[in-house]
Design a protein around this motif. Structure first.
Motif, PDB file in Angstrom:
ATOM      1  N   GLU A   1     -10.469 -11.455  -2.701  1.00 34.85           N
ATOM      2  CA  GLU A   1     -10.581  -9.377  -3.365  1.00 34.85           C
ATOM      3  C   GLU A   1     -11.513  -9.142  -4.837  1.00 34.85           C
ATOM      4  O   GLU A   1     -11.439  -8.017  -4.376  1.00 34.85           O
ATOM      5  CB  GLU A   1      -9.176  -8.495  -2.674  1.00 34.85           C
ATOM      6  N   THR A   2     -10.105  -9.431  -5.419  1.00 35.94           N
ATOM      7  CA  THR A   2     -10.830  -9.091  -6.762  1.00 35.94           C
ATOM      8  C   THR A   2     -12.009  -9.752  -7.248  1.00 35.94           C
ATOM      9  O   THR A   2     -12.293  -8.888  -8.009  1.00 35.94           O
ATOM     10  CB  THR A   2      -9.656  -9.458  -7.554  1.00 35.94           C
TER      11      THR A   2
ATOM     12  N   TRP B   1       0.588  -1.516   0.018  1.00 36.40           N
ATOM     13  CA  TRP B   1       0.227   0.447  -0.385  1.00 36.40           C
ATOM     14  C   TRP B   1       1.122   0.938   0.023  1.00 36.40           C
ATOM     15  O   TRP B   1       1.737   1.279   0.313  1.00 36.40           O
ATOM     16  CB  TRP B   1      -0.926   0.202   1.480  1.00 36.40           C
TER      17      TRP B   1
ATOM     18  N   GLU C   1     -13.874  -6.665  -5.497  1.00 36.96           N
ATOM     19  CA  GLU C   1     -13.954  -5.608  -6.391  1.00 36.96           C
ATOM     20  C   GLU C   1     -14.422  -5.150  -7.696  1.00 36.96           C
ATOM     21  O   GLU C   1     -15.084  -4.409  -7.771  1.00 36.96           O
ATOM     22  CB  GLU C   1     -12.137  -5.286  -7.351  1.00 36.96           C
ATOM     23  N   THR C   2     -14.667  -6.362  -8.382  1.00 32.80           N
ATOM     24  CA  THR C   2     -15.706  -6.744  -9.551  1.00 32.80           C
ATOM     25  C   THR C   2     -17.070  -6.667  -8.992  1.00 32.80           C
ATOM     26  O   THR C   2     -17.519  -5.713  -9.599  1.00 32.80           O
ATOM     27  CB  THR C   2     -15.507  -8.000 -10.302  1.00 32.80           C
TER      28      THR C   2
ATOM     29  N   ILE D   1     -12.648  -0.168  -0.979  1.00 34.51           N
ATOM     30  CA  ILE D   1     -13.021  -0.143  -2.236  1.00 34.51           C
ATOM     31  C   ILE D   1     -12.636   1.279  -3.159  1.00 34.51           C
ATOM     32  O   ILE D   1     -13.859   2.136  -2.790  1.00 34.51           O
ATOM     33  CB  ILE D   1     -13.966  -1.480  -2.775  1.00 34.51           C
TER      34      ILE D   1
ATOM     35  N   ASP E   1     -12.421   3.364  -6.897  1.00 32.99           N
ATOM     36  CA  ASP E   1     -12.767   3.108  -8.926  1.00 32.99           C
ATOM     37  C   ASP E   1     -12.612   1.325  -8.820  1.00 32.99           C
ATOM     38  O   ASP E   1     -11.646   0.809  -9.765  1.00 32.99           O
ATOM     39  CB  ASP E   1     -11.233   3.746  -8.917  1.00 32.99           C
ATOM     40  N   GLY E   2     -12.975   0.625  -8.312  1.00 31.80           N
ATOM     41  CA  GLY E   2     -13.054  -1.137  -8.766  1.00 31.80           C
ATOM     42  C   GLY E   2     -11.759  -1.694  -7.663  1.00 31.80           C
ATOM     43  O   GLY E   2     -11.446  -2.479  -8.676  1.00 31.80           O
ATOM     44  N   LYS E   3     -10.727  -1.827  -7.049  1.00 29.09           N
ATOM     45  CA  LYS E   3      -9.480  -1.367  -6.357  1.00 29.09           C
ATOM     46  C   LYS E   3      -9.573  -1.203  -5.476  1.00 29.09           C
ATOM     47  O   LYS E   3      -9.550  -0.548  -4.471  1.00 29.09           O
ATOM     48  CB  LYS E   3      -8.049  -1.082  -7.110  1.00 29.09           C
ATOM     49  N   VAL E   4      -8.512  -2.536  -4.824  1.00 26.28           N
ATOM     50  CA  VAL E   4      -8.795  -2.559  -3.204  1.00 26.28           C
ATOM     51  C   VAL E   4      -7.231  -1.637  -2.746  1.00 26.28           C
ATOM     52  O   VAL E   4      -6.018  -1.712  -3.141  1.00 26.28           O
ATOM     53  CB  VAL E   4      -8.513  -4.349  -2.375  1.00 26.28           C
ATOM     54  N   VAL E   5      -7.566  -0.296  -1.516  1.00 31.47           N
ATOM     55  CA  VAL E   5      -6.686   0.392  -1.653  1.00 31.47           C
ATOM     56  C   VAL E   5      -6.274   0.132   0.152  1.00 31.47           C
ATOM     57  O   VAL E   5      -5.721   0.848   0.181  1.00 31.47           O
ATOM     58  CB  VAL E   5      -7.115   1.604  -2.097  1.00 31.47           C
TER      59      VAL E   5
END
Length: 271
Positions: free
Chosen positions: A200-201, A3, A204-205, A142, A144-148
């Motif tokens: 997690e992916t 991160w 995200e979706t 999450i 913009d579609g990504k785990v931060v």
């Protein structure tokens, strides 16, 4: 996952007071639970609370090993979450701000049922989420579609989480984290029935599609929980639990059938 410094977990001193910063953001949460099919424990062993006015949520997972002693750990988890919710409301009234670890400590002090449980308490203060966590319940943030941000779990060994209880751990072991949020971030919190089965992916979706399609948090929580159940009952699908089991030296294939609790929260700008 690496991160950026902005999202790295930050440990707090026990005496630190969470900042009471005026915020132009709000958290809109909802939850969905699917208990295991167990006639002797129809409510399952998971628990959660939502205190929207205090901008705080929590999840807990009663440890199933107590069943050997004839004890329903779900009773403990539900009492713990009820007591923590009371403490959250008291904290907000008295201090104008919620400190998750302090609320967890106070709620634990009044929980008298037999059993033990994991716990993850999350509050929005200003532009930051503050979290106190014991065990393997957790949350992801999450954007913009990504785990931060993905909150780390606490385990003694594979499939052996830290747990709160009179015969187990105390809230002093709770890890504390904070991470910055932005409008239209999505928080997905849950017990291991979610995170043992869903990558997690995949979260995200689902989160990205939910925002694009205008799905509200309660429907998204239901969709995620239902998806997790499908994987939990599939003996051939690849799951995070399978990967972790193999890494720990065990042979395992497919999902892990368990109670599933999902809390979804959207971060929205104040109108």
């Amino acid at each position: 996952m690496d991160w950026s410094e902005e999202y790295r977990s930050i440990l707090f001193d026990d005496q630190e007071t969470v900042s009471c910063t005026e915020s132009n953001l709000k958290m809109i949460p909802a939850a969905f639970c699917i208990p295991k099919d167990n006639p002797s424990r129809p409510k399952g062993e998971d628990a959660y609370f939502i205190s929207e006015s205090e901008q705080t949520i929590g999840v807990a997972d009663g440890v199933g090993g107590w069943a050997i002693r004839g004890i329903d750990a779900g009773v403990y988890a539900r009492e713990l979450m009820s007591n923590v919710q009371d403490s959250v409301q008291d904290e907000k009234k008295k201090n104008g701000v919620v400190n998750p670890k302090r609320a967890l400590t106070e709620g634990f002090r009044y929980t008298v049922s037999q059993g033990s449980s994991t716990a993850c308490i999350i509050t929005l203060q200003g532009e930051f989420l503050h979290c106190a966590n014991v065990g393997d319940s957790k949350f992801v943030l999450i954007r913009d579609g990504k785990v931060v941000f993905s909150s780390p779990i606490q385990t003694n060994a594979f499939n052996s989480p830290y747990q709160l209880g009179q015969e187990s751990d105390s809230p002093s072991v709770a890890a504390e984290f904070k991470c910055r949020v932005e409008p239209w971030d999505v928080i997905v919190a849950g017990t291991d029935g979610l995170f043992d089965n869903v990558h997690e992916t995949e979260l995200e979706t689902m989160a990205f599609q939910g925002l694009v399609e205008g799905t509200n948090p309660d429907l998204l929580a239901k969709e995620i929980a239902t998806f997790a159940l499908g994987k939990a009952t599939d003996p051939f699908v690849c799951t995070p639990f399978q990967i972790e089991a193999i890494q720990a030296g065990y042979e395992y294939l497919g999902g892990k059938y368990d109670d599933i609790t999902v809390v979804v929260a959207f971060i929205k700008p104040l109108a």
